[in-house]
Scaffold this active site. Structure first.
Site, mmCIF file in Angstrom:
data_model
loop_
_atom_site.group_PDB
_atom_site.id
_atom_site.type_symbol
_atom_site.label_atom_id
_atom_site.label_comp_id
_atom_site.label_asym_id
_atom_site.label_seq_id
_atom_site.Cartn_x
_atom_site.Cartn_y
_atom_site.Cartn_z
ATOM 1 N N ASP A 36 0.844 -1.190 0.000
ATOM 2 C CA ASP A 36 0.000 0.000 0.000
ATOM 3 C C ASP A 36 0.879 1.238 0.000
ATOM 4 O OD1 ASP A 36 -3.206 0.311 0.642
ATOM 5 O OD2 ASP A 36 -2.070 2.115 1.128
ATOM 6 N N VAL A 63 2.754 1.882 -6.629
ATOM 7 C CA VAL A 63 2.680 0.992 -7.781
ATOM 8 C C VAL A 63 2.976 1.710 -9.088
ATOM 9 C CG1 VAL A 63 1.114 -0.627 -6.662
ATOM 10 C CG2 VAL A 63 0.175 1.272 -8.039
ATOM 11 N N TYR A 154 -11.640 8.101 -14.407
ATOM 12 C CA TYR A 154 -11.652 6.835 -13.674
ATOM 13 C C TYR A 154 -12.195 5.715 -14.559
ATOM 14 C CZ TYR A 154 -12.894 3.476 -9.978
ATOM 15 O OH TYR A 154 -13.017 2.352 -9.194
#
Length: 247
Positions: A36, A63, A154
């Site tokens: 995370d 990430v 999104y």
């Protein structure tokens, strides 16, 4: 159903769907590494899971950053052995009408969702291909299938994940790596609760079930895709979405 019991990485695992997925996989017998961006929350979640008797570890990871991804995958491999399951769940939400979006808003959305999925998969795929087996589950969204008001960036990023899932599955399925996606509808998570009350009310009214799902609903779908019961699933997008999308 023979559950997955090898080494798994779950991104965005400190809360919401990611934490529910990590807990479900650990309950099923997997060794789970929680990644995370919020290291403090990941460490807390890991401590709670280990106190419950599960075999887990954690790492802070961005990430969208190649070096951060490489370090996290190295930690996972050194801690628990070769990664057999990757759940690309890390997410980011930002609400705005299209005409109000900035380039930075768009780029950040694609950096977390699409670049993050790409980098994480690139990092673990060579080991899976060398082993002749592996599982990748990508977290998409039903908005990637139908679009979403005030969430065009999104929805576009999630649609890209669905396309990536299908394409990668066509490339690696015959080499033992199964790649699938999950496209949840609105789920009771911090990300959804960050959207406006008006958006939430309008979306809830559209749903045939009349309610949002829970993180555990999505975790069950991921656990299925990681199990032997999903042995012939390749390039599929499963939809725990309260009926928002019906295929």
């Amino acid at each position: 159903m023979a559950a997955f019991t090898g080494t798994a990485i779950v991104t965005g695992a400190a809360s919401g769907i990611g934490l529910a997925v990590a807990e479900r996989l650990a309950t099923d017998g997997a060794r789970v590494v929680l990644l995370d961006l919020d290291g403090a929350k990941a460490e807390y979640a890991n401590r709670r899971l280990r106190a419950a008797g599960f075999e887990t570890a954690w790492a802070q990871a961005d990430v969208s950053n190649e070096a951060s991804v490489a370090a996290a995958v190295h930690l996972a491999t050194e801690t628990f052995g070769p990664v057999g399951l990757l759940v690309n769940n890390a997410g980011h939400v930002h609400q705005a009408r299209f005409e109000d979006l900035g380039v930075a808003d768009f780029d950040r959305m694609f950096a977390v969702h699409v670049r993050g999925t790409f980098l994480m998969t690139k990092a673990v795929l060579p080991g899976m291909l060398a082993a002749g087996e592996g599982i990748v589950v990508n977290m998409a969204s039903q908005l990637g299938q139908i679009g979403g008001v005030e969430l065009s960036h999104y929805a576009a990023a999630k649609a890209a994940i669905i396309g990536l899932t299908k394409s990668l599955a066509r490339e690696v399925s015959d080499r033992g790596v199964r790649v699938n996606a999950v496209a949840p509808g609105p789920i009771n998570t911090p990300l959804v609760r960050a959207l406006s009350p008006d958006w939430q009310a309008a979306k809830r009214a559209e749903l045939p079930l009349g309610r949002f799902g829970e993180p555990e609903d999505v975790a069950g779908t991921v656990a299925f895709l990681a199990s032997t019961d999903a042995a012939i699933y390749a390039g599929q997008t499963l939809g725990p979405n309260s009926g928002d999308v019906m295929l």
